[in-house]
Design a protein around this motif. Structure first.
Motif, PDB file in Angstrom:
ATOM      1  N   PRO A  13       0.791  -1.238   0.000  1.00  0.00           N
ATOM      2  CA  PRO A  13       0.000   0.000   0.000  1.00  0.00           C
ATOM      3  C   PRO A  13       0.816   1.277   0.000  1.00  0.00           C
ATOM      4  O   PRO A  13       0.301   2.340  -0.328  1.00  0.00           O
ATOM      5  CB  PRO A  13      -0.809  -0.124   1.291  1.00  0.00           C
ATOM      6  CG  PRO A  13       0.047  -0.962   2.188  1.00  0.00           C
ATOM      7  CD  PRO A  13       0.726  -1.939   1.289  1.00  0.00           C
ATOM      8  N   ARG A  14       2.077   1.209   0.411  1.00  0.00           N
ATOM      9  CA  ARG A  14       2.972   2.360   0.425  1.00  0.00           C
ATOM     10  C   ARG A  14       4.353   1.903  -0.061  1.00  0.00           C
ATOM     11  O   ARG A  14       4.647   0.700  -0.052  1.00  0.00           O
ATOM     12  CB  ARG A  14       3.102   2.942   1.841  1.00  0.00           C
ATOM     13  CG  ARG A  14       1.799   3.464   2.452  1.00  0.00           C
ATOM     14  CD  ARG A  14       1.446   4.845   1.933  1.00  0.00           C
ATOM     15  NE  ARG A  14       0.231   5.353   2.558  1.00  0.00           N
ATOM     16  CZ  ARG A  14       0.201   6.062   3.682  1.00  0.00           C
ATOM     17  NH1 ARG A  14       1.324   6.348   4.317  1.00  0.00           N
ATOM     18  NH2 ARG A  14      -0.945   6.499   4.177  1.00  0.00           N
ATOM     19  N   PRO A  15       5.214   2.823  -0.470  1.00  0.00           N
ATOM     20  CA  PRO A  15       6.555   2.431  -0.898  1.00  0.00           C
ATOM     21  C   PRO A  15       7.288   1.652   0.195  1.00  0.00           C
ATOM     22  O   PRO A  15       7.331   2.085   1.352  1.00  0.00           O
ATOM     23  CB  PRO A  15       7.238   3.775  -1.177  1.00  0.00           C
ATOM     24  CG  PRO A  15       6.125   4.708  -1.500  1.00  0.00           C
ATOM     25  CD  PRO A  15       4.981   4.277  -0.634  1.00  0.00           C
ATOM     26  N   HIS A  16       7.809   0.502  -0.162  1.00  0.00           N
ATOM     27  CA  HIS A  16       8.603  -0.364   0.722  1.00  0.00           C
ATOM     28  C   HIS A  16       7.794  -0.980   1.860  1.00  0.00           C
ATOM     29  O   HIS A  16       8.374  -1.547   2.784  1.00  0.00           O
ATOM     30  CB  HIS A  16       9.798   0.406   1.315  1.00  0.00           C
ATOM     31  CG  HIS A  16      10.679   1.067   0.303  1.00  0.00           C
ATOM     32  ND1 HIS A  16      11.379   0.350  -0.647  1.00  0.00           N
ATOM     33  CD2 HIS A  16      10.954   2.376   0.074  1.00  0.00           C
ATOM     34  CE1 HIS A  16      12.069   1.178  -1.406  1.00  0.00           C
ATOM     35  NE2 HIS A  16      11.824   2.418  -0.993  1.00  0.00           N
ATOM     36  N   VAL A  17       6.473  -0.867   1.807  1.00  0.00           N
ATOM     37  CA  VAL A  17       5.605  -1.404   2.860  1.00  0.00           C
ATOM     38  C   VAL A  17       4.733  -2.513   2.282  1.00  0.00           C
ATOM     39  O   VAL A  17       4.070  -2.326   1.263  1.00  0.00           O
ATOM     40  CB  VAL A  17       4.701  -0.302   3.461  1.00  0.00           C
ATOM     41  CG1 VAL A  17       3.736  -0.900   4.491  1.00  0.00           C
ATOM     42  CG2 VAL A  17       5.552   0.797   4.107  1.00  0.00           C
ATOM     43  N   ALA A  18       4.745  -3.668   2.937  1.00  0.00           N
ATOM     44  CA  ALA A  18       3.881  -4.791   2.546  1.00  0.00           C
ATOM     45  C   ALA A  18       2.726  -4.896   3.533  1.00  0.00           C
ATOM     46  O   ALA A  18       2.858  -4.529   4.707  1.00  0.00           O
ATOM     47  CB  ALA A  18       4.669  -6.092   2.523  1.00  0.00           C
ATOM     48  N   ARG A  19       1.604  -5.418   3.041  1.00  0.00           N
ATOM     49  CA  ARG A  19       0.444  -5.618   3.906  1.00  0.00           C
ATOM     50  C   ARG A  19      -0.143  -7.005   3.661  1.00  0.00           C
ATOM     51  O   ARG A  19      -0.367  -7.390   2.518  1.00  0.00           O
ATOM     52  CB  ARG A  19      -0.625  -4.562   3.645  1.00  0.00           C
ATOM     53  CG  ARG A  19      -1.921  -4.773   4.445  1.00  0.00           C
ATOM     54  CD  ARG A  19      -2.851  -3.579   4.308  1.00  0.00           C
ATOM     55  NE  ARG A  19      -3.175  -3.291   2.910  1.00  0.00           N
ATOM     56  CZ  ARG A  19      -3.808  -2.177   2.498  1.00  0.00           C
ATOM     57  NH1 ARG A  19      -4.170  -1.262   3.387  1.00  0.00           N
ATOM     58  NH2 ARG A  19      -4.055  -1.992   1.218  1.00  0.00           N
ATOM     59  N   ILE A  20      -0.357  -7.735   4.753  1.00  0.00           N
ATOM     60  CA  ILE A  20      -1.060  -9.017   4.708  1.00  0.00           C
ATOM     61  C   ILE A  20      -2.409  -8.816   5.384  1.00  0.00           C
ATOM     62  O   ILE A  20      -2.469  -8.374   6.534  1.00  0.00           O
ATOM     63  CB  ILE A  20      -0.268 -10.119   5.434  1.00  0.00           C
ATOM     64  CG1 ILE A  20       1.079 -10.367   4.744  1.00  0.00           C
ATOM     65  CG2 ILE A  20      -1.073 -11.414   5.488  1.00  0.00           C
ATOM     66  CD1 ILE A  20       1.990 -11.325   5.507  1.00  0.00           C
ATOM     67  N   THR A  21      -3.478  -9.143   4.677  1.00  0.00           N
ATOM     68  CA  THR A  21      -4.831  -9.013   5.214  1.00  0.00           C
ATOM     69  C   THR A  21      -5.457 -10.388   5.353  1.00  0.00           C
ATOM     70  O   THR A  21      -5.585 -11.118   4.358  1.00  0.00           O
ATOM     71  CB  THR A  21      -5.704  -8.145   4.295  1.00  0.00           C
ATOM     72  OG1 THR A  21      -5.090  -6.859   4.106  1.00  0.00           O
ATOM     73  CG2 THR A  21      -7.093  -7.946   4.901  1.00  0.00           C
ATOM     74  N   LEU A  22      -5.804 -10.767   6.575  1.00  0.00           N
ATOM     75  CA  LEU A  22      -6.567 -12.005   6.778  1.00  0.00           C
ATOM     76  C   LEU A  22      -7.947 -11.793   6.166  1.00  0.00           C
ATOM     77  O   LEU A  22      -8.657 -10.859   6.559  1.00  0.00           O
ATOM     78  CB  LEU A  22      -6.679 -12.319   8.271  1.00  0.00           C
ATOM     79  CG  LEU A  22      -5.457 -12.936   8.960  1.00  0.00           C
ATOM     80  CD1 LEU A  22      -4.243 -12.028   8.885  1.00  0.00           C
ATOM     81  CD2 LEU A  22      -5.767 -13.257  10.418  1.00  0.00           C
ATOM     82  N   ASN A  23      -8.323 -12.643   5.214  1.00  0.00           N
ATOM     83  CA  ASN A  23      -9.471 -12.342   4.381  1.00  0.00           C
ATOM     84  C   ASN A  23     -10.569 -13.407   4.487  1.00  0.00           C
ATOM     85  O   ASN A  23     -10.972 -14.022   3.507  1.00  0.00           O
ATOM     86  CB  ASN A  23      -9.020 -12.189   2.919  1.00  0.00           C
ATOM     87  CG  ASN A  23     -10.099 -11.580   2.042  1.00  0.00           C
ATOM     88  OD1 ASN A  23     -10.898 -10.771   2.497  1.00  0.00           O
ATOM     89  ND2 ASN A  23     -10.127 -11.972   0.781  1.00  0.00           N
TER      90      ASN A  23
END
Length: 271
Positions: A13-23
């Protein structure tokens, strides 16, 4: 990679930032064995990508971050396989959420749990496996495992007392208490509480700030502090001596010093 996942989302979602969403919002993001395997794959992808410097873990929807293991019986075939082996339950735990908790604790890059709604039982253990926990004001945190005769077996028996003290952890688990976010912060379960409308922006801003720091220094600092929690001072100081032989000669330090002298923001590259 995202296309291969069924129970989580993985994005940047942002530069150099990863996001894991439990879905699994319909199940209040309760984890299945499949979800744990997908979490392990996503965490490994983040770990091995030097372009990614901070990780956010969150849950889909407004109701829950994660409510622990899915005990609805929806995956009857997997449950049958577990019950068919004398070691099945232990193996499932070892290779499932326990492996996820260990993978997060072993990361040498910062991780942040962004908590909406309920984070209980194994969901609380998952949040505590992250380095920081940012909760929305309406979040609720606690341990409900004993309520149905289950145990804090995902790592809670280790994580809960270290966050809040043994007496409080026992009280929470044995009486299956759930706390408002503000109380959870006072107990040590949450790092920061912010208003629900700004939770996502605040958490991503924080991760972007982390990602802008010198990657070598961030990674080595995290490793040093995590290990120091379990080692004597002398051992911690020896680890620091080894770490500075990596960090002090680095390009990042040269850039940081130059930026300080030139009164400009540093541009760290992680080398």
């Amino acid at each position: 990679m995202t296309d291969a996942f069924e129970t989580i989302l993985f994005d940047e979602p942002r530069p150099h930032v990863a996001r894991i969403t439990l879905n699994r919002p319909a199940q209040m993001n309760a984890y299945s064995f499949r979800m744990t395997q997908e979490l392990l794959a996503a965490i490994a992808a983040f770990r091995d990508d030097d372009g990614l410097r901070a990780l956010v873990i969150t849950g889909a929807g407004e109701r829950a971050f994660c409510t622990g293991g899915d005990i609805s019986g929806a995956d009857a075939e997997h449950s049958r396989k577990v019950r068919s082996s004398p070691m099945g339950h232990g193996r499932e735990m070892r290779d499932g959420m326990q492996a996820v908790v260990l993978a997060l604790r072993r990361l040498d890059k910062p991780s942040v749990a962004m908590i909406r709604g309920f984070a209980v039982a194994g969901g609380l253990a998952l949040a505590l496996a992250c380095d920081l926990r940012i909760a929305g004001a309406s979040a609720r945190l606690g341990d409900t495992s004993n309520k149905v005769g289950l145990l804090p077996d995902e790592g809670g028996a280790w994580l809960f007392p270290r966050a809040m003290g043994l007496d409080r952890a026992l009280k929470m688990t044995l009486l299956h208490e759930i706390y408002p976010a503000s109380v959870a912060k006072d107990l040590g379960l949450v790092t920061e509480v912010v208003g629900d409308p700004v939770l996502e922006a605040h958490t991503l801003d924080l991760c972007e700030q982390l990602a802008a720091k010198a990657p070598l220094a961030v990674r080595l600092t995290k490793m040093m502090m995590a290990k120091a929690m379990e080692t004597p001072l002398e051992s911690s100081l020896a680890d620091a001596q080894m770490a500075v032989m990596i960090s002090n000669p680095s390009q990042d330090v040269r850039e940081g010093v130059a930026a300080f002298r030139e009164k400009r923001p540093p541009r760290f590259e992680g080398r």
